[in-house]
Design an enzyme around this catalytic site. Structure first.
Site, PDB file in Angstrom:
ATOM      1  N   GLY A   1      35.328   6.081 -18.736  1.00 58.93           N
ATOM      2  CA  GLY A   1      36.100   6.155 -17.510  1.00 58.93           C
ATOM      3  C   GLY A   1      35.407   7.010 -16.488  1.00 58.93           C
ATOM      4  O   GLY A   1      34.267   7.454 -16.677  1.00 58.93           O
ATOM      5  N   HIS A   2      36.121   7.284 -15.401  1.00 55.47           N
ATOM      6  CA  HIS A   2      35.562   8.071 -14.305  1.00 55.47           C
ATOM      7  C   HIS A   2      36.143   9.478 -14.249  1.00 55.47           C
ATOM      8  O   HIS A   2      35.982  10.176 -13.249  1.00 55.47           O
ATOM      9  CB  HIS A   2      35.791   7.359 -12.968  1.00 55.47           C
ATOM     10  CG  HIS A   2      35.040   6.081 -12.831  1.00 55.47           C
ATOM     11  ND1 HIS A   2      35.097   5.288 -11.702  1.00 55.47           N
ATOM     12  CD2 HIS A   2      34.210   5.428 -13.693  1.00 55.47           C
ATOM     13  CE1 HIS A   2      34.338   4.214 -11.869  1.00 55.47           C
ATOM     14  NE2 HIS A   2      33.797   4.280 -13.070  1.00 55.47           N
TER      15      HIS A   2
END
Length: 394
Positions: free
Chosen positions: A237-238
């Protein structure tokens, strides 16, 4: 410890009694069946449950079901339990869903969604047609898996969101809502599939949750106040992000966001605050990130007031005021040499930024880890590795 345990036992007993006493509205009693489309049967069950006095429980038993676009509207006469035990699948073709969400719960006071089941967005086809990375302002907004609009006193727990076409879980206008024991799963290359997004909501908790996705594990939009994020495992993810803020007129302030005891692994960012350049006026304040473990995370600590993911942004400075931010007890390994980036706006420099214990190790070929500081004068407690804002900021 004993009093906390007793309170937990009392809560479980109360919840068990609460469920036992609820009136049941089982989708299979309305003609729904495993292996079939349950859209109309589920809407009929919801209609009766919402009209019932007392506590009503809508049930999707174990099995695999297909479900088209649905909206569960309140207000209801009593509290609603939505019990999902099965695997519910969306249409694979994104064109089959005309609005911005597949499943919507809206204007409900006293909503519980749980059951160990899965909302499967079947987003693989949607990801191939998502062109938002190239046409940010004109691209089609693909549907969120499950959207919660204007929910008061909500408890969403022990469910899975799988392969959403876009955002997984989205809360807008919520008040006193808890997400706990949530699992979000999507591959790293699935664009814009934020795990849990919170916007314009107050008194929200995200607890004991596991998120792996193609965008922010947790994203925080404008108008969010009194948000607790604790014991979230993130990756891929970020990262865990506040913003991006300042893109639109009349955005509400973000205040009271506290992230603690989280673990991020192989994410593109760690803990992050981001605002657009040339932004509308706004503010973000009373924010803390504490007790965070980073495992091979790029940009572990990043405050970015020049957020421009598409390289076509106006370079005028951001006008979102960021203040009262604390980073403490953040440790682990960085995948990038810049372990700490504090890039604040020259128009409204960051204020009251506190840097506590930081121990982030970069083992790459470029030398030891470092930091960048612009338009900020932090205060320091504890020890920082790498040194933060040394040499003096620009």
């Amino acid at each position: 410890m004993g009093s906390k345990l007793n309170l937990h036992i009392i809560f479980l007993l109360f919840f068990t009694l609460y469920v036992v006493q609820a009136q049941d509205f089982d989708v299979t009693k309305y003609g729904g069946a495993a292996g079939a489309d349950i859209t109309q049967a589920l809407l009929n069950a919801w209609k009766d449950a919402c009209a019932a006095t007392g506590t009503a429980q809508v049930i999707i038993p174990k099995g695999t079901y297909t479900l088209n676009e649905v909206k569960f509207l309140g207000p209801c006469k009593g509290e609603i339990i939505f019990r999902v035990e099965g695997l519910v699948q969306a249409p694979p073709d994104p064109a089959a869903i005309k609005s911005d969400a597949w499943v919507v719960f809206e204007t409900i006071t006293g909503l519980t969604v749980f059951g160990g089941g899965t909302f499967d967005g079947q987003g693989q086809k949607a990801w191939t047609v998502n062109d938002c990375s190239m046409h940010f302002d004109t691209c089609r907004i693909l549907p969120t898996n499950v959207r919660f609009n204007f929910i008061t006193n909500g408890f969403i727990h022990d469910i899975t969101s799988l392969n959403s076409k876009m955002f997984n879980l989205f809360l807008l206008g919520g008040n006193n809502v808890t997400f706990q024991h949530i699992t979000v799963t999507a591959p790293a290359n699935s664009l814009n599939t934020d795990g849990i997004h919170i916007g314009r909501s107050t008194g929200v908790k995200i607890l004991d949750t596991t998120i792996g996705t193609g965008d922010d594990c947790v994203s925080v939009g404008d108008g969010t106040k009194d948000l607790t994020v604790s014991k979230v495992t993130c990756g891929p993810g970020h990262g865990i992000s506040i913003g991006s803020l300042g893109k639109y007129d009349n955005e509400g302030p973000v205040a009271g966001v506290h992230v603690s005891d989280c673990t991020l692994t192989n994410t593109d960012n760690g803990v992050r605050i981001k605002t657009w350049p040339n932004s509308k006026p706004g503010s973000a304040s009373d924010i803390s990130f504490t007790g965070i473990t980073m495992n091979n995370v790029s940009n572990p600590i990043i405050l970015d007031q020049n957020y421009c993911p598409h390289a076509i942004c106006d370079k005028q400075p951001s006008r979102v005021k960021v203040s009262g931010v604390k980073f403490d007890n953040i440790k682990g390994t960085s995948a990038t040499q810049q372990c700490v980036i504090l890039s604040c706006s020259p128009a409204v420099p960051c204020e009251n930024v506190e840097i506590g214990e930081i121990n982030l190790v970069y083992n790459g070929p470029l030398g030891p880890g470092n930091s960048t500081c612009l338009n900020v004068k932090p205060t320091f407690t504890g020890h920082q590795v790498p040194p933060v804002c040394t040499p003096p900021q620009a």
